[in-house]
Design a protein around this motif. Sequence first.
Motif, short mmCIF file in Angstrom:
data_model
loop_
_atom_site.label_atom_id
_atom_site.label_comp_id
_atom_site.label_asym_id
_atom_site.label_seq_id
_atom_site.Cartn_x
_atom_site.Cartn_y
_atom_site.Cartn_z
N ASP A 64 13.04 122.17 1.04
CA ASP A 64 11.83 122.20 1.86
C ASP A 64 12.19 121.69 3.25
N ALA A 65 11.23 121.72 4.14
CA ALA A 65 11.51 121.42 5.55
C ALA A 65 12.06 120.01 5.72
N GLY A 66 11.46 119.03 5.00
CA GLY A 66 11.91 117.64 5.15
C GLY A 66 13.33 117.45 4.65
N PHE B 122 15.60 119.78 4.31
CA PHE B 122 16.50 120.54 5.18
C PHE B 122 16.83 119.73 6.42
N GLU B 123 15.79 119.10 7.01
CA GLU B 123 16.02 118.30 8.21
C GLU B 123 16.96 117.14 7.90
N SER B 124 16.79 116.50 6.75
CA SER B 124 17.63 115.37 6.37
C SER B 124 19.08 115.81 6.21
N THR B 125 19.29 117.00 5.62
CA THR B 125 20.64 117.50 5.42
C THR B 125 21.31 117.80 6.77
N VAL B 126 20.57 118.41 7.68
CA VAL B 126 21.13 118.73 8.99
C VAL B 126 21.48 117.44 9.75
N ARG B 127 20.62 116.42 9.64
CA ARG B 127 20.91 115.13 10.30
C ARG B 127 22.20 114.52 9.75
N GLU B 128 22.38 114.63 8.43
CA GLU B 128 23.58 114.07 7.81
C GLU B 128 24.83 114.73 8.36
N THR C 63 18.75 127.18 3.03
CA THR C 63 17.71 127.91 3.77
C THR C 63 18.05 129.40 3.78
N ILE D 165 24.02 127.80 11.10
CA ILE D 165 24.15 126.35 10.97
C ILE D 165 25.55 125.97 10.52
#
Length: 673
Positions: free
Chosen positions: A531-533, A535-541, A563, A571
């Motif tokens: 989900d969006a949250g 996904f965002e956490s993975t990209v930040r990592e 995604t 990405i």
Amino acid sequence: MDLESIPGVGEKTARSLSALDDPERALRTGDVAAIAAAPGISQGRAARIARGAIRHEHDDPGAFLATDRAREVYRSVLGLLKERTVTDYAAQRLETLYPSSRRSRIAEVQAFASEAIERNPDPEVLEALEGVEPLRESGDVRVRERCLATTDAERYTEAKEAIPELPVEIVEDAQGLAELARGYATVIAIDESFAGIAVEGDVRVEPNALENPAEIVPERSLAFFARNRNRLRAAIDVDRTVGLGSECDLDALEDGLSRLDEDGTVAGDAELDRLTAAADDVDAATGTAENVANDHLREAIREQDVTIEGSDLLSLVERGAGVDSLLSRELADEHAAAVEAARDHVIDALALESGEEELARRLFTDEPTFPVERDEDALGRLRTELTTAKERRANRLKRELAADLADRREGARRLVRDALELDVELAIARFAREFECTMPAVVDEEVGFAIDGGRSPLLDESTEAIDPVDYEVSGVALLSGVNSGGKTSTLDLVASVVVLAHMGLPVPAEHARVQRFDDLHYHAKTQGTLDAGAFESTVREFAELAQSGEGSLVLVDELESITEPGASAKIIAGILEALSGNGATAVFVSHLADEIREMAGFDVTVDGIEAVGLVDGELEVNRSPVKNRLARSTPELIVEKLAEESTETRPQSDGGASARSGSFYADLLEKFD
């Protein structure tokens, strides 16, 4: 060493560790058994403390395993090692081995492991190890039949602290000592003022007793050996089987243990056994002797006619005489024989010797009585004599045995410690043999990794059933391949080799060279789109990793699943660009390798696990990734197979449906080019 500076050690734990004889040695060597001997510290916690001490010594941040999957791989390979231990100690000791980025720690374990893999895990040795356990402290020892005596209150307190195993009594004078001697088998007077006195009983004057507690309480040292007797014998068997090179005199230690019972008493002394049995059985033997005498008299009375004339009977009655007088007159000989039989029974039943026989004869008087009864005072004297003699001999034997074993305690500790450490070594040796391991080269150059003939230990297959894999990566690479072709197991192999190499241990490969990495980031395949949250956490990592990933090894399994495919390719391409730019080593498994390569701003390497073809519906795969080759997908292989089959089966004159289907397959196949 400042104990509180060790990670995980607070003030309370530091106090417990300070109670050890040599806490620094135990912590420095990872001696889990010694650390666990500290008050309130379990064996599992001891392993964690030892690990913290090792990290402290090597200035190791302990952050090599940077992701959940990396930690799972470590726990898995560690579990394989622990499964090959015999003792619980070795399993806990292996917990002190962990992947480290520090050269000094890796080299330290490599030196240990290089010797370990030369060990032969002989079944006889493994069987002997089954009885070896860490030694236990003797615990509280209490001796009741012996006491210390003093006239001074200050001396009393000093004695209580120096020799807590014995009761301490305050007396006023020699008479007080004599009274104590009636209640204790041995009284030890510790005042100089008692020198030269003569007191009935076992009273010893030893002013220096508090300076030599081992002589006063030999039970203190004997309790240690008694409690650990079986463990020490097992360690002796191990040493004799494999040759540990122990400096301990095995024959002397074994001889001492053979003379010691589990309860700390001396064994194998016939005289002590005799006295012990006699003291224990004196009451029962005396009771039986009474029955022997009375049965003898009853039988004599039944069988004998006793005739008394009237004048004699009248005379006896007038004098107030009773049955005793009749016995004395008519059955004196039979009574004497009955009493003698009773005495002989006690002497024979208790195996009494000359001095003791005299006391036994006093149990029954020569005065004619019926029934015959024991003399309780005489029985008490005999009981006291036997008990005192037993305790005196036991104490002398204990002192002699304690003196023999006194200098062997530290050697015994080293003997058991060496046997337990042998189990750790044999576990490593067994792991190395079963998974066909070799010691890797761990280098400081930025060369990534190179594995020849590697077999993943995480596969649920025998080593013989696993195809060996050769794979080398320096820098950043994409790994492509067909489904079920072995991409994930290749990542697991790389992770296992890197983790074991950084633990300082052998790796499952014919040859391996591994860069000394700062950390391992292994991201397993994500199940379903995030989900969006998330996904965002993975990209930040990955953003943090891209900025500070120099010296890192990054393994990622199908990140595109987080995604949509189009966005995933972009990405991943961006992440690879950042990792390549900061000098990280990375392998990304992806089915979008071609798309990622086109979007990447640098010439990214694409390696492929190639499927040779389909045989009876099953993929035939070359498990070793081929450098710089995009592997064909399973759909492409199936379409190719259909196109080949349609060409082979279509008659040359057939221009109808078969021809059209063959053309369809050929057209589909061209789409993959």
